[in-house]
Design an enzyme around this catalytic site. Structure first.
Site, mmCIF file in Angstrom:
data_model
loop_
_atom_site.group_PDB
_atom_site.id
_atom_site.type_symbol
_atom_site.label_atom_id
_atom_site.label_comp_id
_atom_site.label_asym_id
_atom_site.label_seq_id
_atom_site.Cartn_x
_atom_site.Cartn_y
_atom_site.Cartn_z
ATOM 1 N N ASP A 51 2.336 1.944 -3.165
ATOM 2 C CA ASP A 51 2.463 2.319 -4.588
ATOM 3 C C ASP A 51 1.576 3.498 -4.973
ATOM 4 O O ASP A 51 1.981 4.327 -5.782
ATOM 5 C CB ASP A 51 2.305 1.118 -5.532
ATOM 6 C CG ASP A 51 0.954 0.425 -5.485
ATOM 7 O OD1 ASP A 51 0.128 0.743 -4.597
ATOM 8 O OD2 ASP A 51 0.735 -0.450 -6.350
ATOM 9 N N ASP A 89 1.590 -4.086 -9.446
ATOM 10 C CA ASP A 89 1.380 -5.433 -9.986
ATOM 11 C C ASP A 89 1.689 -5.498 -11.470
ATOM 12 O O ASP A 89 2.325 -6.444 -11.952
ATOM 13 C CB ASP A 89 -0.071 -5.878 -9.743
ATOM 14 C CG ASP A 89 -0.448 -5.785 -8.281
ATOM 15 O OD1 ASP A 89 0.464 -5.694 -7.435
ATOM 16 O OD2 ASP A 89 -1.656 -5.784 -7.980
ATOM 17 N N SER A 130 -5.019 -10.587 -12.205
ATOM 18 C CA SER A 130 -5.540 -9.548 -13.109
ATOM 19 C C SER A 130 -4.407 -8.885 -13.877
ATOM 20 O O SER A 130 -4.509 -8.672 -15.086
ATOM 21 C CB SER A 130 -6.290 -8.455 -12.347
ATOM 22 O OG SER A 130 -7.069 -8.965 -11.332
ATOM 23 N N LEU A 183 -2.289 -12.611 -5.773
ATOM 24 C CA LEU A 183 -1.059 -12.914 -6.514
ATOM 25 C C LEU A 183 -1.079 -12.300 -7.919
ATOM 26 O O LEU A 183 -0.323 -12.690 -8.797
ATOM 27 C CB LEU A 183 -0.845 -14.437 -6.574
ATOM 28 C CG LEU A 183 -0.761 -15.103 -5.192
ATOM 29 C CD1 LEU A 183 -0.674 -16.624 -5.316
ATOM 30 C CD2 LEU A 183 0.428 -14.574 -4.383
ATOM 31 N N SER A 184 -1.966 -11.314 -8.099
ATOM 32 C CA SER A 184 -2.005 -10.496 -9.325
ATOM 33 C C SER A 184 -2.383 -11.248 -10.593
ATOM 34 O O SER A 184 -1.777 -11.062 -11.651
ATOM 35 C CB SER A 184 -0.674 -9.772 -9.537
ATOM 36 O OG SER A 184 -0.466 -8.867 -8.521
ATOM 37 N N HIS A 241 0.830 -1.209 0.000
ATOM 38 C CA HIS A 241 0.000 0.000 0.000
ATOM 39 C C HIS A 241 0.864 1.258 0.000
ATOM 40 O O HIS A 241 0.476 2.299 0.527
ATOM 41 C CB HIS A 241 -0.994 -0.009 1.167
ATOM 42 C CG HIS A 241 -2.104 -0.990 0.942
ATOM 43 N ND1 HIS A 241 -3.308 -0.648 0.389
ATOM 44 C CD2 HIS A 241 -2.146 -2.330 1.140
ATOM 45 C CE1 HIS A 241 -4.067 -1.736 0.281
ATOM 46 N NE2 HIS A 241 -3.383 -2.769 0.721
ATOM 47 N N GLU A 264 -7.197 -1.037 -15.700
ATOM 48 C CA GLU A 264 -7.776 -1.536 -14.445
ATOM 49 C C GLU A 264 -8.508 -0.417 -13.684
ATOM 50 O O GLU A 264 -9.608 -0.616 -13.174
ATOM 51 C CB GLU A 264 -6.680 -2.154 -13.572
ATOM 52 C CG GLU A 264 -7.225 -2.731 -12.282
ATOM 53 C CD GLU A 264 -6.608 -4.059 -11.877
ATOM 54 O OE1 GLU A 264 -5.830 -4.636 -12.648
ATOM 55 O OE2 GLU A 264 -6.922 -4.504 -10.769
HETATM 56 C C1 GLA Z 1 -2.987 -4.562 -4.787
HETATM 57 C C2 GLA Z 1 -2.879 -3.426 -5.795
HETATM 58 C C3 GLA Z 1 -1.483 -2.837 -5.812
HETATM 59 C C4 GLA Z 1 -1.012 -2.486 -4.397
HETATM 60 C C5 GLA Z 1 -1.260 -3.648 -3.444
HETATM 61 C C6 GLA Z 1 -0.955 -3.285 -2.015
HETATM 62 O O1 GLA Z 1 -2.197 -5.635 -5.187
HETATM 63 O O2 GLA Z 1 -3.192 -3.895 -7.090
HETATM 64 O O3 GLA Z 1 -1.430 -1.725 -6.655
HETATM 65 O O4 GLA Z 1 -1.624 -1.314 -3.951
HETATM 66 O O5 GLA Z 1 -2.602 -4.106 -3.502
HETATM 67 O O6 GLA Z 1 0.406 -3.056 -1.855
#
Ligand code: GLA
Length: 393
Positions: free
Chosen positions: A45, A181, A137, A134-135, A43, A169
């Site tokens: 970024d 991400d 998206s 784990l991203s 949190h 996004e």
């Molecule tokens: C998600 C968001 C990121 C980042 C994290 C927390 O993964 O997509 O941009 O803010 O939460 O670090």
């Protein structure tokens, strides 16, 4: 070729063959984009701060060909059914609540930015767990962006693709996420963690080969599903922006660690904002500390820094949950070097740094603790820093 690269190679063949069945011709190419875990820097970024993710071996693999008739056809082997057919002229922000919003959003963002994309046929499949923090998206967005970048000769760099994917996004899907991400998926390198300054997207690849040093990084997916579009993430972001405004800075990144106490004093009785500010400013410092320790070869010493990060996310940022706390507490009490939640929070995954010889015992302790608490069994795997997005065929 590493085992992971070989696995993606196998997937690429299968994805190309299925593309040909669906669309009647071989694809022009096949691309892969990975999911990520974040080692530290949570949190931060969207506060212009520092992050340090690395790519997972899990990836979205997409076979893609161009079209010239303004049509986008999308098919996922994980969803099944017939390809979804969209007209590029009809693409509009927040018009789609399905998985197709991510690839369609990327095409929309590319065209909005003036790139002459005239259509595409896409078939894809993914091994990135969804809703696990784990991203998945970002992997889906970046694989499409990279494929179209190559096919349409757009010559955009990884960080530029990441920006376009973030726009897809934020605006098209409608989730107010930061840039970490997408940049991780686009820019990470095998065997490295990515030290990223999210203000200007400057990057440094930090060698991160835990196996060579007798350690492992476990990812524990709690199986508690999170969703970013659902309010809490946005509330934290808005709270951070309020903090920056009250303190008269562009972003919380501009509050130096040494000035934190003075800044908190100035926030007076804004208790919630004070907690958010304290997390972000201390978290940026933890990223810098982690980089310094890794660069001086003191890898084991990052353990306590990770654990402090978890306490800050739990107590100040308030985005943990009982399952994540149980992973962290159990791992630490059964011998882990450090542990923290990773990603957006409210569920998803935790990471655990262990000595190689403790891997089995720590995993067992976490699994037993979940069973005792009557939680759904977690999925545990060892994360190896893997390659970022690339063409695989
Ligand atoms: C998600 C968001 C990121 C980042 C994290 C927390 O993964 O997509 O941009 O803010 O939460 O670090």
């Amino acid at each position: 070729m590493s085992e992971t690269a070989a696995q993606v190679g196998v997937a690429a063949e299968a994805v190309a063959a299925r593309f040909e069945e669906l669309y009647g011709a071989a694809p022009e190419g096949v691309w892969a984009a990975p999911g990520r875990v974040n080692l530290i820097g949570e949190h931060t970024d969207y506060n212009d701060g520092f992050v340090m993710p690395f790519a997972l071996p899990h990836a979205t693999v997409a076979a893609v060909s161009r079209r010239t008739d303004g049509v986008l056809r999308l098919h996922s082997g994980d969803v099944g059914g017939a390809p979804v057919e969209l007209s590029l002229d009809d693409l509009a922000p927040e018009s789609d609540r399905n998985w197709t919003a991510y690839p369609a959003g990327v095409v929309w963002a590319l065209r909005e930015a003036g790139h002459a994309v005239t259509g595409a046929d896409v078939h894809l499949t993914s091994t990135v767990p969804t809703g696990a923090g784990l991203s998945s998206s970002a992997a889906l967005e970046v694989v499409i962006a990279l494929a179209l970048n190559d096919l349409y000769d757009l010559n955009l760099k990884g960080w530029q693709l990441a920006r376009l994917c973030q726009r897809a996004e934020n605006v098209y899907v409608g989730a107010p996420t930061g840039i970490m991400d997408q940049t991780a998926s686009a820019c990470c390198q095998e065997g490295h963690a990515l030290f990223l300054d999210t203000r200007d997207l400057s990057q440094k690849q930090i060698p991160f080969d835990l196996a060579a040093e007798g350690m492992r990084l476990l990812v524990v997916d709690t199986q508690v599903k999170h969703s970013h579009s659902e309010g809490e993430y946005g509330k934290r972001r808005a709270g951070c922006e309020k903090g920056a405004a009250l303190l008269g800075v562009d972003a919380l990144r501009d509050i130096a660690y040494d000035d934190l106490e003075a800044a908190l004093a100035r926030l007076g009785d804004e208790e919630e904002v004070r907690r958010l500010v304290r997390h972000v400013v201390t978290e940026d410092q933890r990223v810098e500390k982690t980089v310094a320790l890794l660069e001086s070869g003191e890898t084991r010493a990052i353990g306590p820094v990770l654990s402090e990060g978890h306490a800050s996310l739990r107590d100040d940022f308030r985005i943990s949950c009982p399952e994540l706390d149980l992973v962290v507490d159990t791992a630490l009490s059964s011998g882990a070097l450090g542990a923290r939640m990773t990603g957006g929070g409210f569920g998803g995954s935790a990471i655990v740094l262990v000595e190689a010889e403790d891997e089995a015992a720590v995993t067992k302790a976490v699994e037993e603790a979940f069973a005792a608490a009557d939680f759904t069994a977690p999925r545990v795997f060892t994360a190896v820093p893997s390659a970022g997005a690339r063409r695989v065929r």
